[in-house]
Design a protein around this motif. Structure first.
Motif, PDB file in Angstrom:
ATOM      1  N   VAL A 230       0.711  -1.273  -0.083  1.00 36.91           N
ATOM      2  CA  VAL A 230       0.086   0.102   0.152  1.00 36.91           C
ATOM      3  C   VAL A 230       0.759   1.186   0.171  1.00 36.91           C
ATOM      4  CG1 VAL A 230      -1.981  -1.057   1.159  1.00 36.91           C
ATOM      5  CG2 VAL A 230      -0.172  -0.086   2.650  1.00 36.91           C
ATOM      6  N   VAL A 231       0.358   2.436  -0.671  1.00 32.69           N
ATOM      7  CA  VAL A 231       0.823   3.655  -0.159  1.00 32.69           C
ATOM      8  C   VAL A 231      -0.140   4.374   0.231  1.00 32.69           C
ATOM      9  CG1 VAL A 231       1.707   5.752  -1.751  1.00 32.69           C
ATOM     10  CG2 VAL A 231       2.310   3.390  -2.454  1.00 32.69           C
ATOM     11  N   GLY A 232       0.029   4.839   1.703  1.00 32.28           N
ATOM     12  CA  GLY A 232      -1.114   5.330   2.401  1.00 32.28           C
ATOM     13  C   GLY A 232      -2.268   4.259   2.654  1.00 32.28           C
ATOM     14  N   ASP A 233      -3.309   4.150   2.380  1.00 27.69           N
ATOM     15  CA  ASP A 233      -4.212   3.466   2.561  1.00 27.69           C
ATOM     16  C   ASP A 233      -4.699   2.947   1.006  1.00 27.69           C
ATOM     17  OD1 ASP A 233      -4.498   3.292   5.137  1.00 27.69           O
ATOM     18  OD2 ASP A 233      -5.866   4.815   5.238  1.00 27.69           O
ATOM     19  N   THR A 234      -4.160   2.906  -0.077  1.00 26.68           N
ATOM     20  CA  THR A 234      -4.272   2.603  -1.238  1.00 26.68           C
ATOM     21  C   THR A 234      -3.526   1.479  -1.710  1.00 26.68           C
ATOM     22  OG1 THR A 234      -4.921   4.955  -2.028  1.00 26.68           O
ATOM     23  CG2 THR A 234      -4.327   3.374  -3.654  1.00 26.68           C
ATOM     24  N   LEU A 235      -4.219   0.472  -2.056  1.00 29.20           N
ATOM     25  CA  LEU A 235      -3.621  -0.668  -2.445  1.00 29.20           C
ATOM     26  C   LEU A 235      -3.158  -0.587  -3.917  1.00 29.20           C
ATOM     27  CD1 LEU A 235      -3.393  -3.873  -1.558  1.00 29.20           C
ATOM     28  CD2 LEU A 235      -5.463  -4.224  -3.046  1.00 29.20           C
ATOM     29  N   ILE A 236      -1.581  -0.837  -3.923  1.00 26.95           N
ATOM     30  CA  ILE A 236      -1.287  -0.767  -5.350  1.00 26.95           C
ATOM     31  C   ILE A 236      -0.392  -1.995  -5.726  1.00 26.95           C
ATOM     32  CG2 ILE A 236      -0.471   1.574  -5.222  1.00 26.95           C
ATOM     33  CD1 ILE A 236       2.422   0.684  -4.963  1.00 26.95           C
ATOM     34  N   GLY A 237      -0.436  -3.044  -4.870  1.00 29.76           N
ATOM     35  CA  GLY A 237       0.238  -4.418  -5.227  1.00 29.76           C
ATOM     36  C   GLY A 237      -0.279  -5.438  -4.309  1.00 29.76           C
ATOM     37  N   LYS A 250      17.106  -8.249  -6.188  1.00 28.36           N
ATOM     38  CA  LYS A 250      15.962  -9.303  -6.511  1.00 28.36           C
ATOM     39  C   LYS A 250      14.791  -8.718  -5.648  1.00 28.36           C
ATOM     40  CE  LYS A 250      17.868 -12.056  -9.509  1.00 28.36           C
ATOM     41  NZ  LYS A 250      17.471 -12.476 -10.865  1.00 28.36           N
ATOM     42  N   PRO A 251      14.239  -7.503  -6.071  1.00 28.41           N
ATOM     43  CA  PRO A 251      13.267  -6.927  -5.536  1.00 28.41           C
ATOM     44  C   PRO A 251      11.922  -7.970  -5.406  1.00 28.41           C
ATOM     45  CG  PRO A 251      13.243  -6.236  -7.605  1.00 28.41           C
ATOM     46  CD  PRO A 251      14.603  -6.856  -7.742  1.00 28.41           C
ATOM     47  N   GLY A 252      11.002  -7.659  -4.582  1.00 31.87           N
ATOM     48  CA  GLY A 252       9.781  -8.486  -4.511  1.00 31.87           C
ATOM     49  C   GLY A 252       8.859  -8.248  -5.691  1.00 31.87           C
ATOM     50  N   VAL A 253       8.122  -9.156  -6.441  1.00 29.41           N
ATOM     51  CA  VAL A 253       7.131  -8.925  -7.387  1.00 29.41           C
ATOM     52  C   VAL A 253       5.779  -8.982  -7.012  1.00 29.41           C
ATOM     53  CG1 VAL A 253       6.484  -9.556  -9.730  1.00 29.41           C
ATOM     54  CG2 VAL A 253       8.783  -9.865  -9.076  1.00 29.41           C
ATOM     55  N   TYR A 254       4.972  -8.111  -7.482  1.00 26.56           N
ATOM     56  CA  TYR A 254       3.615  -7.928  -6.643  1.00 26.56           C
ATOM     57  C   TYR A 254       2.446  -7.659  -7.953  1.00 26.56           C
ATOM     58  CZ  TYR A 254       5.887  -6.465  -2.840  1.00 26.56           C
ATOM     59  OH  TYR A 254       6.848  -6.502  -1.432  1.00 26.56           O
ATOM     60  N   THR A 255       1.505  -8.168  -7.778  1.00 28.42           N
ATOM     61  CA  THR A 255       0.525  -8.008  -8.869  1.00 28.42           C
ATOM     62  C   THR A 255       0.121  -6.589  -9.000  1.00 28.42           C
ATOM     63  OG1 THR A 255      -0.466 -10.224  -8.377  1.00 28.42           O
ATOM     64  CG2 THR A 255      -2.054  -8.723  -9.514  1.00 28.42           C
ATOM     65  N   ARG A 256       0.110  -6.002  -9.937  1.00 24.62           N
ATOM     66  CA  ARG A 256      -0.149  -4.618 -10.171  1.00 24.62           C
ATOM     67  C   ARG A 256      -1.848  -4.419 -10.110  1.00 24.62           C
ATOM     68  NH1 ARG A 256       2.769   0.100 -13.129  1.00 24.62           N
ATOM     69  NH2 ARG A 256       4.225  -1.612 -13.312  1.00 24.62           N
ATOM     70  N   VAL A 257      -2.054  -3.808  -9.018  1.00 27.47           N
ATOM     71  CA  VAL A 257      -3.778  -3.752  -8.859  1.00 27.47           C
ATOM     72  C   VAL A 257      -4.194  -2.822  -9.790  1.00 27.47           C
ATOM     73  CG1 VAL A 257      -5.246  -2.909  -7.060  1.00 27.47           C
ATOM     74  CG2 VAL A 257      -3.312  -4.359  -6.369  1.00 27.47           C
ATOM     75  N   SER A 258      -3.684  -1.920 -10.332  1.00 28.14           N
ATOM     76  CA  SER A 258      -4.266  -0.806 -11.182  1.00 28.14           C
ATOM     77  C   SER A 258      -5.013  -1.525 -12.303  1.00 28.14           C
ATOM     78  CB  SER A 258      -3.499   0.415 -11.690  1.00 28.14           C
ATOM     79  OG  SER A 258      -2.385  -0.260 -12.276  1.00 28.14           O
ATOM     80  N   THR A 259      -4.317  -2.317 -12.754  1.00 28.46           N
ATOM     81  CA  THR A 259      -4.774  -3.461 -13.954  1.00 28.46           C
ATOM     82  C   THR A 259      -6.062  -4.128 -13.704  1.00 28.46           C
ATOM     83  OG1 THR A 259      -2.366  -3.484 -14.866  1.00 28.46           O
ATOM     84  CG2 THR A 259      -4.065  -5.051 -15.535  1.00 28.46           C
ATOM     85  N   TYR A 260      -6.086  -4.558 -12.581  1.00 23.06           N
ATOM     86  CA  TYR A 260      -7.279  -5.368 -12.181  1.00 23.06           C
ATOM     87  C   TYR A 260      -8.226  -4.769 -11.071  1.00 23.06           C
ATOM     88  CZ  TYR A 260      -3.870  -8.838 -13.827  1.00 23.06           C
ATOM     89  OH  TYR A 260      -3.156  -9.533 -14.563  1.00 23.06           O
TER      90      TYR A 260
END
Length: 274
Positions: A230-237, A250-260
């Protein structure tokens, strides 16, 4: 290189339950797959993070099987639904999934434990490295806790390189680390698409986003899959996969929430009570 989801393996009645995507070929270390999970007493928490408070993040929840073994994280997105990783939703039969909300310390009986009535999985999902690693679980009942916000078209800047984000979960503190009883958080910067593609040839900037430091040190780990970035209370991943935990380069990989976001919103609409 062995890329894995960051979900936990489950032990029930002494038998290892086969969990889809526990060791995903060619996937870097997905935050869900946890070979020493729940019943084994070896599951831990966010690597390089600190104890977190549900007062600050009331939308952070975790998933257990019917025996109470925690295997993934999730995030409340409406009064009746949570978002999680697809590989988490497919790990346990719908009738055996429980969503635990409002329980910062897993050793307590605080909060709510709700069953699941419906599971939606991202269209085309096959494994975390192929994208669409997103799911929405509709619960039996309603949550007493505030949901996270979903990103909209005006939130593109949240995915800019260097944006500080917070990852939350109850997973390992290190590969093979001890289990955490408490919610943990870690602050990580969003990584550019080009840098993430250099780290993972499977990276797809439309469906994925990376976060972490070049030198490593802070990351999600096994047991954290499905949890929120999250960034603040917004779910980004949504925690998806990685190469080990907190490795340099090797950064963590997250689902891009904006796409979904639209799919999640459609699936998460509260049921009409008749």
């Amino acid at each position: 290189m062995s890329v894995k989801s960051r979900r936990s393996l489950l032990f029930a009645s002494g038998a290892l339950l086969a969990v889809a995507a526990v060791a995903v070929p060619v996937v870097v270390g997905t935050a869900a797959a946890d070979p020493g999970a729940a019943g084994s007493g070896n599951q831990a928490r966010i690597v390089g993070g600190n104890q977190a408070s549900l007062a600050d993040h009331p939308y952070a929840v975790y998933l257990t099987d019917a025996g109470g073994n925690q295997f993934c994280g999730a995030v409340i997105v409406s009064s009746t639904s949570v978002a999680t990783a697809a590989h988490c939703a497919k790990a346990v039969a719908k009738q055996d999934i429980r969503v635990v909300a409002g329980r910062e310390d897993k050793r307590t009986s605080e909060g709510q434990v709700l069953g699941v009535s419906k599971v939606w999985v991202g269209q085309g999902y096959t494994d975390p490295t192929q994208g669409a690693d997103v799911a929405v679980l509709t619960v039996r009942g309603q949550f007493d806790y505030r949901p996270a916000k979903l990103p909209d078209s005006g939130d593109a800047g949240l995915y800019a390189k260097g944006t500080q984000a917070t990852v939350l979960g109850w997973g390992r503190i290190a590969d093979g680390g001890a289990r955490s009883d408490y919610l943990r958080s870690g602050e990580v910067p969003v990584v550019s698409d080009s840098e993430c593609h250099s780290a993972y040839t499977v990276y797809d900037q439309k469906t994925m986003v990376c976060a972490g430091y070049a030198e490593g040190g802070v990351d999600a780990c096994q047991g954290d899959s499905g949890g929120p970035l999250v960034v603040g209370d917004t779910l980004i991943g949504i925690v998806s996969f990685g190469d080990g935990c907190a490795k340099a380069g090797k950064p963590g990989v997250y689902t891009r929430v904006s796409t979904y976001a639209k799919d999640i919103e459609a699936q998460a609409k509260p049921r009409l009570l008749g």
